[in-house]
Scaffold this active site. Structure first.
Site, mmCIF file in Angstrom:
data_model
loop_
_atom_site.group_PDB
_atom_site.id
_atom_site.type_symbol
_atom_site.label_atom_id
_atom_site.label_comp_id
_atom_site.label_asym_id
_atom_site.label_seq_id
_atom_site.Cartn_x
_atom_site.Cartn_y
_atom_site.Cartn_z
ATOM 1 N N TRP A 1 14.814 23.565 -14.342
ATOM 2 C CA TRP A 1 14.310 22.406 -15.082
ATOM 3 C C TRP A 1 13.087 21.810 -14.407
ATOM 4 C CZ3 TRP A 1 15.679 22.013 -19.882
ATOM 5 C CH2 TRP A 1 16.895 22.590 -20.286
ATOM 6 N N LYS B 1 24.654 13.283 -20.081
ATOM 7 C CA LYS B 1 25.527 13.504 -18.926
ATOM 8 C C LYS B 1 26.343 12.217 -18.746
ATOM 9 C CE LYS B 1 22.737 17.122 -18.133
ATOM 10 N NZ LYS B 1 23.000 18.522 -18.414
ATOM 11 N N ASP C 1 13.074 12.980 -12.701
ATOM 12 C CA ASP C 1 14.007 13.393 -13.741
ATOM 13 C C ASP C 1 15.410 13.195 -13.165
ATOM 14 O OD1 ASP C 1 15.702 14.660 -15.489
ATOM 15 O OD2 ASP C 1 14.601 16.556 -15.549
#
Lengths: 352, 352
Positions: free
Chosen positions: A101, A192, A168
């Site tokens: 990511w 999440k 992030d």
């Protein structure tokens, strides 16, 4: 009976949140309308948006001078919005590459302007967090991915820079106390610890906006979204509503300190079992282990069938590891209970 | 008791869809997990995505060679994606300006490349659809907004072009039979006839993609989303799930012909009352009247208080007109029942 849901995201949320969300799908607070059919300009939804924003500020102790936005497009759209808003055409951004990511975030920036990978743990399949690298002066920003879902690593200390610090935090926001003032912009896909998929949280220091020389398309412009209070376009009403319910739940649980304690205890339960059980080995470096995603392998592959049967029989789901790491990944986000962790620990112990 | 919900979007959906959605929030099809906590990579969600895509194709008779995508960011992000993907750096796009949304679409294109407004109804506050304009040859694309929510106008015939024909159908898709083959790309925010806010439907002819000379950021690239089957990044699981439920409902209702007939009957009920009742006047040109959004004014402003009290007492909600038009706007999307339309017609008739 509810399963022990170890999914990496979208993932488990509190049962209480599911119950309230289901009620609101039928009738929101007795107004005679479903939460799915109310206008985003209705007083009901404006109240939801305001409450969600104020709970984020309260739970994370967001200082004055930051805006809290609920956008769409996940972290993936942030990979593009960050450089569009913060990377000058003759400026430079640096990225710490701690996984797939982080790499994607870097790639979008590098396609738009001048961005470099300052440090990477690709040499060991991202099983550690790079340290000891020097951050050059004069960066527009430094970008980090605080928790790496796929590899089970997590920054325990954050680097510093004389530029902006961008993070992030998709997979560890709301899991622990953080000093927001160290960051200039934090973003996180909701799916999440915050809520269901479909919205993206952005916490941005107002004074950093509108300073680049780049022409920013409206939907990618943080300032436009901030000025419109996250209603420049129709927001994802239900995702934000459920996030608001979950934020209320977090507050009722005792706030971020209580959540962090709970998470540390859960992580300790599972890592202790991995470390003492000869059949399992963790994949991440000890000092960089994530408290959210616990990645481990069997030491004896011949036990695979027996273990897979055992956890399935224990009503455990979602612990298959990402294909790039293999083995198992137990994602132990906020809403996963100690009972669920115990169910996995017991299953692992029995196998030995 | 459920209200008569005339909201312009997000808006009413079938009660049956709310019921099934609420059940799935508690437990999806008896799997022991909420639809809000399942992985987007789970077999359950992959089945939802496939079913939603195939129902769109079936209900709209989408020809071979088109991809059906479920994205995020609403029509507003499409305003940017369309020129990024389809407007060459030395090419030209034309827009028909039929309202505020059409204008926003044009603005994003014009900020990126060469775009012009070919025809506009701004001179009469967008109360008609421009006709008789000449479409120049050699356009990269021509963009229209088929239904104009704010002003209550709707294209009854579509212009043609030797370039690509692109349509924002946010507020009339699934309301009537359309010949998809006339269009190269159709997009629609879900929150009118398709589902709750949070996802955007795109129907795109595969062969038009990957032909411009522009470097397209990943999240704005239709081809990347098409190749990844709308799972390049985490999709808005719940919004797509509810859209799938609603598509099933549409099919069970008898498909698009039955829906169109129902919509035409509802629109006729309301426009008939407006035309025969001396207290009301429609705002849109007769021939361009929308079957989705019915805009009207009181002819005698002194009746305003009485009318506002009367419709509120009849459990009607969401009929306040947009500030740029004033008066009233009754959005009569698919899921609004004839009983709801009758309730409004009765209220209007009683006022006279």
């Amino acid at each position: 009976m509810a399963k022990h849901n170890y999914a990496a995201g979208p993932c488990v949320l509190p049962q209480d949140v599911f119950k309230k969300a289901a009620e609101a799908v039928l009738d929101l607070d007795g107004i005679g309308l479903s939460v799915l059919e109310i206008s985003h300009r209705s007083k009901e939804f404006i109240a939801v948006m305001e409450k969600a924003q104020s709970l984020v500020k309260e739970i994370l102790s967001v200082p004055e001078g930051y805006s809290v936005l609920f956008l769409q497009g996940g972290a993936s759209l942030q990979f593009l919005m960050v450089p569009f808003n913060l990377l000058n055409t003759n400026g430079k951004a640096a990225y710490i590459e701690t996984g797939a990511w982080a790499k994607k975030a870097y790639k979008e920036a590098a396609a738009l302007g001048n961005a470099e990978v300052l440090a990477s743990s690709a040499d060991k399949n991202y099983n550690y967090i790079p340290k000891g690298f020097e951050v050059p002066k004069g960066l527009d920003y430094l970008h980090i991915t605080t928790n790496n879902t796929i590899y089970g690593t997590q920054f325990k200390e954050y680097p510093t820079t004389d530029g902006l610090l961008i993070a992030d935090m998709s997979s560890d926001i709301f899991s622990q106390k953080i000093d927001i003032s160290k960051f200039d912009l934090i973003y996180a896909g909701a799916q999440k610890n915050l809520g269901p998929a479909g919205t993206t949280l952005v916490i941005v220091k107002d004074e950093i906006l509108a300073k680049t020389d780049r022409k920013i398309p409206s939907m990618l412009d943080y300032q436009i979204h901030a000025k419109a209070d996250s209603m420049f376009n129709t927001p994802p009403v239900f995702s934000i509503y459920v996030a608001m319910l979950n934020l209320e739940h977090m507050k009722a649980q005792g706030g971020i300190e209580a959540i962090q304690k709970h998470n540390e205890e859960k992580a300790a339960m599972l890592y202790n079992e991995i470390d003492k059980n000869p059949l399992f080995v963790g994949t991440a470096e000890l000092e960089d282990r994530s408290n959210m995603n616990v990645c481990f392998l069997l030491t004896d592959e011949s036990k695979k069938e027996a273990f897979d049967k055992a956890w399935a029989a224990a009503e455990i789901s979602g612990i298959k590891g990402h294909r790039s790491v293999g083995g198992y990944r137990a994602s132990i986000y906020n809403a996963l209970t100690k009972e669920s962790v115990q169910a996995l620990v017991d299953t692992m112990a029995k196998l030995a």
